[in-house]
Each structure stands twice: as C-alpha cells, then as structure tokens.
Design an enzyme around this catalytic site. Structure first.
Site, PDB file in Angstrom:
ATOM      1  N   LEU A  59     -42.851  -3.606  23.463  1.00 49.39           N
ATOM      2  CA  LEU A  59     -42.076  -4.362  24.144  1.00 49.39           C
ATOM      3  C   LEU A  59     -41.996  -4.265  25.457  1.00 49.39           C
ATOM      4  O   LEU A  59     -41.490  -4.998  26.507  1.00 49.39           O
ATOM      5  CB  LEU A  59     -40.856  -4.612  23.423  1.00 49.39           C
ATOM      6  N   ASP A 300     -49.029  -4.466  16.057  1.00 49.71           N
ATOM      7  CA  ASP A 300     -49.409  -3.715  17.218  1.00 49.71           C
ATOM      8  C   ASP A 300     -49.470  -4.590  18.209  1.00 49.71           C
ATOM      9  O   ASP A 300     -50.463  -4.495  19.260  1.00 49.71           O
ATOM     10  CB  ASP A 300     -50.829  -3.181  16.865  1.00 49.71           C
ATOM     11  N   HIS A 304     -50.512  -7.292  27.658  1.00 50.44           N
ATOM     12  CA  HIS A 304     -51.132  -6.897  28.921  1.00 50.44           C
ATOM     13  C   HIS A 304     -51.354  -8.032  30.010  1.00 50.44           C
ATOM     14  O   HIS A 304     -51.534  -9.251  29.430  1.00 50.44           O
ATOM     15  CB  HIS A 304     -52.452  -6.167  28.875  1.00 50.44           C
TER      16      HIS A 304
HETATM   17 ZN   LIG Z   1     -52.064   2.923  18.151  1.00 48.92          ZN
HETATM   18 ZN   LIG Z   2     -49.618   0.479  19.155  1.00 49.79          ZN
END
Ligand SMILES: [Zn+2]
Ligand SMILES: [Zn+2]
Length: 428
Positions: A59, A300, A304
């Site tokens: 986060l 995951d 970015h």
């Molecule tokens: Zn990782």
């Molecule tokens: Zn990660």
C-alpha cells in the site's frame, strides 16, 4: 438481499438465497426471510459472495504516497471485491517498529476495507537482525515478512521461523536466490534470449522454496510461501505438505494467467518478481490451485508510478497492480472448467482467511457482513481510467476481461458501487 446466487464456500451454499444483515453482521441466510430490512436490494442474475481476502498487497504508505496510499489502495480493493487485505512491510520507513505498525493501523481506520498489518521479519528488511517480533505483535502485526526483500541467510531465516513460531505467528517468504538471479529481469528461456534480456531461472525460486521448506520442517514453524511461480515449486510444496510440514502457499492472478511470451513487446507492465514463467509453469500453478497444493490467490498488488515504469525494461521496477483484476482472472478458471464457481470463490475468501486465521471469508450467520455482488458475465476492457489505484501499472491493461465486482459492503456498509464517484469513507 434478494434474487442473487449466494456462494459461500465455508458453508457449501450455492443457491438462490436471501441474506439479512443486522448491526454489521449476517443475521440470516435462507429463503423468503421475514426480516424487516430498512433497505432491500434485488440482485437477479448476480452472485453474492463473501468479500475477498488478499494476503499480499503493497500500500506504499508511509513514504511512497505518490504510488499509492492506504485510502486509494483500499478503494482499489473495494472496487475489486476485496474487503480485507494484508499490507506488506516494505514501506519507508520500513514497518519494523511498533510505531510504524501503529501508524498504519491508525490510518487504516479511515480506509474503505479492513486492513491487517504484516510487519518486517528483520530490521530494515536487511535480512540480518530479527525485528522485535513480540512488540510488533503487541502493536497489532498479524504475521511477518521481508517481502520486497529476501532473507538470504539460512541462519537468520531459521531464527525468524523459530521466534515467530514461539509467538504463534506465520512467516511469509519471498523465495528468490538473489545471487543466482544476478541482473536477471525475466524468466530465463527462449523469449528472454530472443529479446536480449537477462534471464532468471526457475531455480532462483525453487532453491529458496526447498531451503525454507527444510527450515520449516526443522523448526516446526508455520511458513507461507508468497507468489509461487514455478512448476517445480508446486511439486516441492505438494511433497512437503504430504510429509506434514506446516506450509501454505499463494499464487498471483498474473502468474495464473500469463506467461513469459508476453515480454516480447518489452512492456514493463510484464516485469515483476518472480517473473512470468513458461506455459508449463502456468499450467502447474493452475493444477496446484485446483488440487489445493496452492492454498489461495493473492494479488501482490505493487503500485509504481508511470514515470518509474515508463523506462527501458531493465531499468524499470518489479511489480504490477492487481486488486481490480483478480476476480476476472480467477473466473477464467471456472469458464475453462478447471474448478467450480464455489471453488473459485473459495480461493479468494475462506482459503486465504484460513492461512492467517482471519475472521473473514464467510457469510455464515454471525459473520461480519463483508460481501460483494458480482456480475460474472460483465465484459469490460481494463483501462487506466477504470482503475482506482493511484498507479496504473496493470499487466491486463487493454485486455477485455469477463466478471466484475459491482457492489461491495464492509460491516454491512456499502463502500463501493460500480459507476459511482470515487470517494473515501470510514469503516464502521
Ligand atoms: Zn515478493
Ligand atoms: Zn510483494
């Protein structure tokens, strides 16, 4: 709630049923309920499922709020059907002290969804000195991980597992041998050769998975392996489970859906660690999820900014966002008849909740009223403008996908409705 197909893996229900909510909890599930609800929602043709649980999200707050913050990340979560997410410790400063854990938990009070905090296993994610695990647990951390970095020393990993086990907590491992990876940025194989990009073999992962499984066996600790990407890792985990090692594992939507041929276009939205691997690896991940070797799907989610990703492939950071596209990817497995709708929902709800012992992922009477209405047939094109995350680095940009969360509730409170203005509000 009326007219929807209710899917609750925890109770095995998959039927046209009504659901009543009172005071933020599920009060009744059944046919023709007589409750005097303030509001009745008719949802014919839609699915009603427990809110999804994500064990793995970045986060970026504190420290990198230009990529994401707790408020924007939680809105992206709600838009993807997630009502609980666990945030990783590679913030700036790193979440290796009770004050950072407490800060994140305070900020999480303002979030759309429930946020659980994973703290660093080692100080500064350096893989050298263990963090103060007991104080981090007192501050509210639920598990430990150096994800974003790697614990390269087997001796340190052993101590981390032993200590976490002593206080009843799970260690989440990012398995990658960084020396073997070297400057590898994609899966080592023919596509890497054709593209002239340095490769990272599957053994970068499997060597570390094997090491950590051995250490989990040695210590008796609970180990959770993050973002499994390689076929051989699935085999190792399957064998370890048979042998009684206390291991669980997750797979990301992008590793389930994509493979290394995507790198042909040098699009940095296909750059992540571990990398997209060969088609046969993807096939093994799908099998592993279907047979329960892999316990759950985790995103995951790694935001970015455009200026960071919009550079040459080798210079770009690893990682992609994932909260808002996980559902359609998992539903692909239903359409391909790899699993039932109930099993697919299980991978996003009860199964991840069970890994960390979270009070979430079910619609049984008395449970928190966290749920999502899904339009399983809605076809939509993933575009930047659709994404609620501050960052748009999705591996699915420009693709047409099928299935979408249309409304999400947390504690009985509607926190997201498809098509409504983006805003932030408090979880009640
Ligand atoms: Zn990782
Ligand atoms: Zn990660």
């Amino acid at each position: 709630m009326r007219g929807a197909r209710l899917l609750d893996p925890a109770t095995g229900l998959d039927d046209l049923l009504e659901l009543d909510v009172v005071d933020g909890r599920v009060a009744a599930v059944g046919r023709e309920l007589s409750g005097s609800a303030d509001e009745v929602i008719e949802a014919p043709g839609l699915w009603l499922a427990p809110g999804f649980v994500d064990l793995h999200a970045h986060l970026r707050e504190p420290g990198q709020e230009y990529k994401e913050d707790i408020a924007s990340g939680s809105l992206a979560a709600a838009a993807g059907g997630f009502t609980t997410l666990c945030c990783m410790a590679n913030t700036d400063p790193v979440n290796d002290s009770p004050s950072v854990t407490e800060f994140i938990r305070r900020r999480a009070q303002l979030a759309k969804v429930r946020i659980e905090v994973i703290a660093a296993a080692t100080r500064g994610l350096k893989g050298e000195i263990m963090s103060e695990m007991a104080s981090l647990v007192s501050a509210g951390a639920i598990a430990f991980s150096d994800d974003g970095a790697v614990i390269s020393s087997a001796a340190v990993m052993r101590r981390v597992l032993e200590y976490a086990s002593g206080i009843g907590r799970t260690v989440i491992a990012h398995c990658e041998d960084l020396q073997l990876r070297g400057d590898g940025v994609v899966h080592e194989g023919c596509h890497a050769t054709v593209c002239g990009l340095p490769g990272s073999p599957a053994e970068c992962e499997t060597i570390m998975v094997a090491r950590d499984l051995e250490l989990a066996r040695l210590t008796g600790a609970r180990l959770h392996i993050a973002h499994v990407s390689a076929a051989r890792s699935v085999e190792l985990i399957r064998d370890a489970k048979k042998a009684g090692v206390r291991v669980t594992a997750e797979v990301t939507p992008h590793h389930l859906s994509l493979s290394d041929e995507q790198i042909r276009g040098y699009d940095t939205n296909y750059k992540m660690a571990p990398p997209l691997r060969a088609g046969r690896d993807r096939e093994a991940l799908r099998e592993g999820l279907a047979d329960g070797t892999l316990d759950c799907v985790a995103t995951d989610h790694a935001p970015h900014a455009a200026h960071e990703k919009d550079v040459e492939f080798e210079a770009a950071p690893f990682g992609v966002v994932g909260l808002e596209t996980a559902l359609p990817v998992v539903l692909e497995l239903v359409r391909e008849q790899r699993m039932s709708a109930l099993a697919a929902i299980d991978c996003l709800t009860r199964r991840p909740a069970r890994v960390l012992g979270l009070r979430a992922g079910t619609l049984e009477v008395g449970a928190l009223a966290d749920f999502v209405l899904i339009d399983p047939e809605q076809l939509w094109k993933v575009e930047r403008a659709h994404l609620h995350s501050k960052s748009k680095n999705s591996a699915f940009l420009g693709r047409e996908v099928r299935g979408r969360a249309v409304r999400t509730w947390v504690g009985g409170r509607n926190v997201y409705t498809l098509g409504e203005a983006k805003s932030c509000s408090r979880v009640t």
